[in-house]
Design an enzyme around this catalytic site. Structure first.
Site, PDB file in Angstrom:
ATOM      1  N   GLU A  33     -28.769 -27.371  33.916  1.00 47.46           N
ATOM      2  CA  GLU A  33     -29.739 -26.269  33.879  1.00 47.46           C
ATOM      3  C   GLU A  33     -30.011 -25.803  32.448  1.00 47.46           C
ATOM      4  O   GLU A  33     -31.137 -25.454  32.112  1.00 47.46           O
ATOM      5  CB  GLU A  33     -29.235 -25.123  34.766  1.00 47.46           C
ATOM      6  CG  GLU A  33     -29.273 -25.534  36.228  1.00 47.46           C
ATOM      7  CD  GLU A  33     -28.495 -24.610  37.147  1.00 47.46           C
ATOM      8  OE1 GLU A  33     -29.112 -23.764  37.779  1.00 47.46           O
ATOM      9  OE2 GLU A  33     -27.273 -24.755  37.226  1.00 47.46           O
TER      10      GLU A  33
ATOM     11  N   ARG B 209     -32.341 -17.608  30.771  1.00 44.34           N
ATOM     12  CA  ARG B 209     -32.370 -17.776  32.217  1.00 44.34           C
ATOM     13  C   ARG B 209     -32.654 -16.411  32.851  1.00 44.34           C
ATOM     14  O   ARG B 209     -32.004 -15.421  32.535  1.00 44.34           O
ATOM     15  CB  ARG B 209     -31.001 -18.264  32.668  1.00 44.34           C
ATOM     16  CG  ARG B 209     -30.951 -18.377  34.148  1.00 44.34           C
ATOM     17  CD  ARG B 209     -29.618 -18.833  34.604  1.00 44.34           C
ATOM     18  NE  ARG B 209     -29.845 -19.532  35.842  1.00 44.34           N
ATOM     19  CZ  ARG B 209     -29.033 -20.411  36.343  1.00 44.34           C
ATOM     20  NH1 ARG B 209     -27.948 -20.722  35.702  1.00 44.34           N
ATOM     21  NH2 ARG B 209     -29.302 -20.977  37.475  1.00 44.34           N
TER      22      ARG B 209
ATOM     23  N   ASN C  29     -27.664 -17.215  29.089  1.00 47.40           N
ATOM     24  CA  ASN C  29     -27.581 -16.837  30.499  1.00 47.40           C
ATOM     25  C   ASN C  29     -26.762 -15.555  30.552  1.00 47.40           C
ATOM     26  O   ASN C  29     -25.534 -15.588  30.472  1.00 47.40           O
ATOM     27  CB  ASN C  29     -26.905 -17.971  31.279  1.00 47.40           C
ATOM     28  CG  ASN C  29     -26.839 -17.680  32.765  1.00 47.40           C
ATOM     29  OD1 ASN C  29     -27.259 -16.616  33.218  1.00 47.40           O
ATOM     30  ND2 ASN C  29     -26.306 -18.626  33.522  1.00 47.40           N
TER      31      ASN C  29
END
Ligand code: AMP
Length: 398
Positions: free
Chosen positions: A385, A92, A8
């Protein structure tokens, strides 16, 4: 053992997790901070070992990724022997515009499409691309997957995602509701459908954290979601105003003599829980202040809970009823008072909530707050997530 690296990337940071997908176990995780800024630092936490912090220059995301790979394979503190033990990388990505309704294996065409979405998410998409390119340079030949925060919202019908602006705003500038937190809404919805043992259920998911959004779905397909073109729309949040009368914007810009940038900052950074309370954007601070008698902290919390309640009512109407309500993220998983305020007086919808259990239920695990005979089930489901990104990455690269 099949390991997936989840990345991320922010503009000057990069969070990572290495997940063994077969056992669903996080093997190690950490963070690179201040990439491209003096004082860069890598934090590394192996699940079965001691936390390590290393200060070293990280001028680019590529250098940061190389440091992550070095420490993951380090002979003393590493968790794998060789980079070859990383089967794939899941990234992500904030904004996929209308181009991506699902996760996708990254190739040059996909990279170009993510780049084309930069106007819709300038800060995030630029940073996400730096993360992807850094990984590609450091790990040539390793398959990579992009998982979009906006993919979930692509399930919406046009009458649910359009704004009533001149049609040209949509056709030329792609102005429409996209929605965010999609990876989280999809993940907890999937879990709820499993817990209900009903793949067709009507589910309302309340992702309540520093940023908050409510979404609803039938049979796992998004019907509506509260965030819009950007993550500013919907509920009042930590520092974001959420939905307001759009005419307030030119009104305040004129009265306060603000530029568009200053107005944007006011709405994104100085509003919401912080703006109303003048105390904090953090719900723990707000609760403490409210209990100590601070009226504005109480007002902020009341506004937030009222907002969530309104979305639940609206989405139940949109779906012709609701089978299940899910709370997730920092506030949804932990703040019992918020859950109680939201769920009070909802018997009309078919809810029968065990409010005592709401106050005593364990944290960090899936729990059911509704009584056995309640028509509508209420769950707290911790979001994950990174695991959702790893699962999509595994599926697409298997
Ligand atoms: P997130 O953005 O999902 O990380 O959520 C952050 C928010 O969750 C912050 O406003 C925190 O105050 C809130 N939060 C985290 N833990 C608790 C807790 N134990 N009680 C109340 N709020 C919490």
């Amino acid at each position: 053992m099949k390991n997936i690296l989840v990345i991320n990337a922010g503009s000057s940071s990069l969070k990572y997790q290495l997940i063994d997908i077969d056992s669903r176990k996080v093997i190690a995780k950490g963070l690179c901070e201040r990439i491209g800024i003096a004082g860069s630092m890598l934090t590394y936490s192996p699940t079965d070992g001691e936390k390590v912090q290393i200060q070293r220059d990280m001028p680019t995301h590529e250098v940061a990724i190389k440091m992550v790979l070095e420490i993951l394979t380090d002979s003393k503190v590493g968790v794998i022997h060789d980079m070859a033990e990383i089967a794939a990388v899941g990234h992500r990505v904030l904004h996929g515009g209308s181009k991506f309704s699902d996760s996708i294996v990254i190739n040059d065409v996909v990279l170009q499409a993510i780049e084309d979405c930069i106007p819709l998410g300038p800060l995030h998409n630029t940073a996400n691309l730096m993360g992807i390119r850094g990984c590609q340079a450091a790990m040539p030949g390793v398959p990579m997957v992009a998982v979009f925060d906006t993919a979930w919202g692509q399930g919406m019908e046009p009458s649910h995602f359009m704004y009533a602006l001149p049609y040209d705003a949509y056709e030329t500038y792609e102005v429409r509701r996209y929605g965010f937190h999609g990876t989280s809404h999809k993940y907890v919805t999937g879990r709820a459908l499993k817990l209900l043992d009903n793949p067709k259920a009507r589910v309302i998911t309340c992702h309540l954290g520093n940023g908050s959004s409510v979404s609803c779905s039938v049979a796992g397909r998004c019907v509506d979601t509260s965030m819009g073109l950007t993550p500013l729309e919907g509920l009042p949040m930590g520092t974001r105003c959420g939905s307001i009368d759009p005419a307030i914007i030119p009104f305040l810009m004129k009265r306060m003599n603000l530029t568009a940038q200053e107005m944007d900052t006011l709405m994104n950074k100085k509003s919401g829980m912080l703006g109303i309370s003048g105390v904090s954007s953090d719900f723990r601070d707000l609760t403490a202040a409210s209990e100590a008698g601070n009226e504005r902290a109480k007002l902020a919390l009341d506004m937030f809970c009222y907002g969530v309640k309104k979305y639940i009512g609206a989405y139940a109407a949109a779906m012709g009823g609701v089978d299940c309500i899910v709370f997730t993220a920092g506030v949804g998983e932990n703040d019992r008072n918020v859950r109680e305020s939201v769920l009070k007086n909802m018997e009309y919808l078919g809810l029968d909530v065990d409010f005592d259990y709401n106050m005593t239920c364990p944290r960090g695990q899936e729990v059911c707050l509704s009584k056995p005979d309640s028509k509508v089930k209420v769950f707290v489901i911790p979001t994950d997530e990174e695991m959702a990104i790893a699962l999509d990455t595994d599926e697409l690269t298997r």
